[in-house]
Design a protein around this motif. Structure first.
Motif, PDB file in Angstrom:
ATOM      1  N   PRO A 174       0.676  -1.604  -0.236  1.00 42.44           N
ATOM      2  CA  PRO A 174      -0.068  -0.202  -0.149  1.00 42.44           C
ATOM      3  C   PRO A 174       0.894   1.149   0.268  1.00 42.44           C
ATOM      4  N   ARG A 175      -0.044   2.328  -0.384  1.00 46.84           N
ATOM      5  CA  ARG A 175       1.706   3.488  -1.024  1.00 46.84           C
ATOM      6  C   ARG A 175       1.696   3.918   0.305  1.00 46.84           C
ATOM      7  N   GLY A 176       0.205   3.889   1.567  1.00 47.43           N
ATOM      8  CA  GLY A 176       0.917   4.423   3.088  1.00 47.43           C
ATOM      9  C   GLY A 176       1.956   3.653   3.425  1.00 47.43           C
ATOM     10  N   MET A 177       2.330   2.582   3.425  1.00 44.54           N
ATOM     11  CA  MET A 177       3.207   1.917   3.868  1.00 44.54           C
ATOM     12  C   MET A 177       4.254   2.370   3.506  1.00 44.54           C
ATOM     13  N   PRO A 178       5.141   2.347   4.912  1.00 42.84           N
ATOM     14  CA  PRO A 178       7.079   2.969   5.029  1.00 42.84           C
ATOM     15  C   PRO A 178       7.554   1.483   4.403  1.00 42.84           C
ATOM     16  N   ASP A 179       7.904   2.568   3.704  1.00 43.49           N
ATOM     17  CA  ASP A 179       9.709   1.418   2.851  1.00 43.49           C
ATOM     18  C   ASP A 179      10.085   0.671   4.290  1.00 43.49           C
ATOM     19  N   ASP A 180      11.069  -0.328   4.113  1.00 40.90           N
ATOM     20  CA  ASP A 180      10.994  -0.907   4.996  1.00 40.90           C
ATOM     21  C   ASP A 180      12.819  -0.148   5.652  1.00 40.90           C
ATOM     22  N   ASP A 181      13.374   0.323   4.499  1.00 43.14           N
ATOM     23  CA  ASP A 181      14.488   1.766   4.748  1.00 43.14           C
ATOM     24  C   ASP A 181      13.656   2.750   5.377  1.00 43.14           C
ATOM     25  N   GLN A 182      14.408   3.111   6.195  1.00 38.97           N
ATOM     26  CA  GLN A 182      13.761   4.932   6.257  1.00 38.97           C
ATOM     27  C   GLN A 182      15.561   5.731   5.937  1.00 38.97           C
ATOM     28  N   PRO A 183      15.854   5.522   5.320  1.00 38.15           N
ATOM     29  CA  PRO A 183      17.387   6.729   5.017  1.00 38.15           C
ATOM     30  C   PRO A 183      15.990   8.484   5.134  1.00 38.15           C
ATOM     31  N   LEU A 184      15.372   8.672   5.629  1.00 41.97           N
ATOM     32  CA  LEU A 184      14.258  10.274   5.503  1.00 41.97           C
ATOM     33  C   LEU A 184      13.865  10.710   6.719  1.00 41.97           C
ATOM     34  N   ALA A 185      14.534   8.967   7.876  1.00 45.17           N
ATOM     35  CA  ALA A 185      13.860   9.496   9.259  1.00 45.17           C
ATOM     36  C   ALA A 185      14.935  10.746  10.264  1.00 45.17           C
ATOM     37  N   GLY A 186      13.721  11.921  10.094  1.00 41.32           N
ATOM     38  CA  GLY A 186      14.522  13.106  11.208  1.00 41.32           C
ATOM     39  C   GLY A 186      14.078  13.961  10.146  1.00 41.32           C
ATOM     40  N   ARG A 187      14.635  13.829   9.364  1.00 36.92           N
ATOM     41  CA  ARG A 187      14.675  14.724   8.167  1.00 36.92           C
ATOM     42  C   ARG A 187      13.301  15.733   7.742  1.00 36.92           C
ATOM     43  N   MET A 188      13.454  16.892   7.735  1.00 37.22           N
ATOM     44  CA  MET A 188      11.962  17.738   7.446  1.00 37.22           C
ATOM     45  C   MET A 188      12.293  18.841   5.886  1.00 37.22           C
ATOM     46  N   VAL A 189      11.505  18.108   4.818  1.00 37.73           N
ATOM     47  CA  VAL A 189      11.778  18.569   3.822  1.00 37.73           C
ATOM     48  C   VAL A 189      10.307  19.545   3.367  1.00 37.73           C
ATOM     49  N   ALA A 190      10.989  21.102   2.467  1.00 40.54           N
ATOM     50  CA  ALA A 190      10.400  21.763   2.571  1.00 40.54           C
ATOM     51  C   ALA A 190       9.329  21.894   1.200  1.00 40.54           C
ATOM     52  N   LEU A 191       8.572  21.727   0.603  1.00 41.98           N
ATOM     53  CA  LEU A 191       8.335  21.531  -0.705  1.00 41.98           C
ATOM     54  C   LEU A 191       7.369  22.763  -1.037  1.00 41.98           C
ATOM     55  N   ILE A 192       7.942  23.868  -1.595  1.00 43.09           N
ATOM     56  CA  ILE A 192       7.732  25.785  -1.734  1.00 43.09           C
ATOM     57  C   ILE A 192       6.625  25.332  -3.995  1.00 43.09           C
ATOM     58  N   PHE A 193       5.527  25.615  -3.690  1.00 47.47           N
ATOM     59  CA  PHE A 193       5.158  25.962  -4.722  1.00 47.47           C
ATOM     60  C   PHE A 193       4.481  27.752  -4.904  1.00 47.47           C
ATOM     61  N   GLU A 194       5.254  28.024  -6.248  1.00 45.94           N
ATOM     62  CA  GLU A 194       4.378  29.257  -6.456  1.00 45.94           C
ATOM     63  C   GLU A 194       3.956  29.040  -8.105  1.00 45.94           C
ATOM     64  N   LYS A 195       3.255  27.547  -8.645  1.00 44.05           N
ATOM     65  CA  LYS A 195       2.697  27.422  -9.489  1.00 44.05           C
ATOM     66  C   LYS A 195       2.136  26.195  -9.299  1.00 44.05           C
TER      67      LYS A 195
END
Ligand code: CP
Length: 309
Positions: A34-55
């Motif tokens: 399922p799409r919402g299930m995490p990957d077995d690998d969690q390389p971005l654990a603890g990381r915060m990503v900003a997604l900015i949209f001007e369009k």
């Protein structure tokens, strides 16, 4: 050194290849879960990503958001208009401030200069989520999609029919980096930037221009088109563009000129029965929804590359 993903022609070819291979491995590893299930690998654990949209965006917004979460990270989806960025704060100051809060910035914006200034002043990686000039994440997904269906793309004949726009530009960069033959067919008034012809020629993969769409598509392994009026084009140009581009519509008659096993791509959103007919979009050559899905997997590989995880 901070690793930005700004454009395909600015990234080392071997690293691009490694990203495509990593994307395919990550897709395989999810094995239909399922799409919402995490990957077995969690390389971005603890990381915060900003997604900015001007369009506006559907695919880029959702695929980045889901991809970061699958890898254990968190996202904040931001509208440029709601930030002080949209009210006079400089790009440089915005980049410096965001660098104190988040681990990576993805931005979709108008002018390439905004992206470049963001990257120059950011201490964290910046990813190009589309500018008026290029759309590299899309074409990483497209290369992945072609190879998933037909094997290595190098040496293949790829034909772009329509407007020589920002998506075409990233295809041109990919031609130089992944080694395929790119033909542009469209009206002279909507030719791609001369800079991309020069760049591809210098890489040993000159772009062919063929004004006759039937001749251009003959023997193609992949036929690609895009909307006739891009987000940054004035709506006042709509009628003129439609008149100029109508001969370049990808329909069943045009696709019949390509190889029997040719693929058809469109990055979406599409204006059905303008740049491509529904018969082609929903037909046997079309891989448009695989392209959309592969945005997710390709961008996960790009995120990992940027963060070195
Ligand atoms: N292809 C693409 O970038 O789609 P969105 O505009 O929906 O993000």
């Amino acid at each position: 050194m901070t690793r930005h993903f700004l454009d395909i022609h600015k990234t080392d070819a071997a690293e691009l290849r490694a990203m495509i291979d990593a994307a395919r491995a990550m897709k395989t590893a999810r094995d239909g879960r399922p799409r919402g299930m995490p990957d077995d690998d969690q390389p971005l654990a603890g990381r915060m990503v900003a997604l900015i949209f001007e369009k506006p965006s559907t695919r880029t917004r959702i695929s980045f958001d889901v991809g970061v979460r699958q890898m254990g990270g968190q996202t904040m989806v931001l509208s440029g208009a709601d930030m002080q960025l949209g009210h006079g704060e400089t790009i440089a100051d915005t980049a410096r401030v965001l660098s104190r809060y988040v681990d990576l910035i993805m931005i979709r914006t108008f002018e390439e200069a905004t992206l470049l200034e963001m990257a120059e002043h950011s201490d964290v990686p910046v990813i190009n989520g589309l500018t008026n000039r290029t759309h590299p994440c899309q074409i990483m997904a497209d290369v992945m999609t072609y190879e998933e269906h037909r094997g290595p793309i190098d040496g293949k004949k790829v034909v772009w029919s329509g407007d020589g726009n920002n998506v075409f530009a990233s295809f041109a960069h990919a031609a130089g980096q992944f080694g395929f033959d790119l033909t542009f067919t469209g009206p002279e008034t909507l030719d791609p930037e001369p800079a991309w012809f020069d760049w591809c020629a210098a890489k040993g993969h000159p772009i062919t221009v063929e004004r006759d769409p039937d001749a251009a598509v003959t023997g193609a392994d992949l036929v690609v088109t895009d909307t006739w009026v891009s987000m940054h084009d004035p709506q006042s140009a709509r009628e003129r563009r439609h008149n100029q581009l109508r001969p370049y519509q990808v329909n069943e008659a045009l696709m019949a000129r390509a190889k029997p096993d040719a693929l058809f791509m469109h990055c979406l959103p599409a204006h059905r029965d303008d740049e491509a007919t529904s018969a082609v979009m929903d037909g046997p050559h079309s891989v448009i929804f695989d392209e959309a899905e592969n945005r997710l997997h390709a961008q996960k590989a790009i995120l990992r590359w940027c963060l070195g995880v």
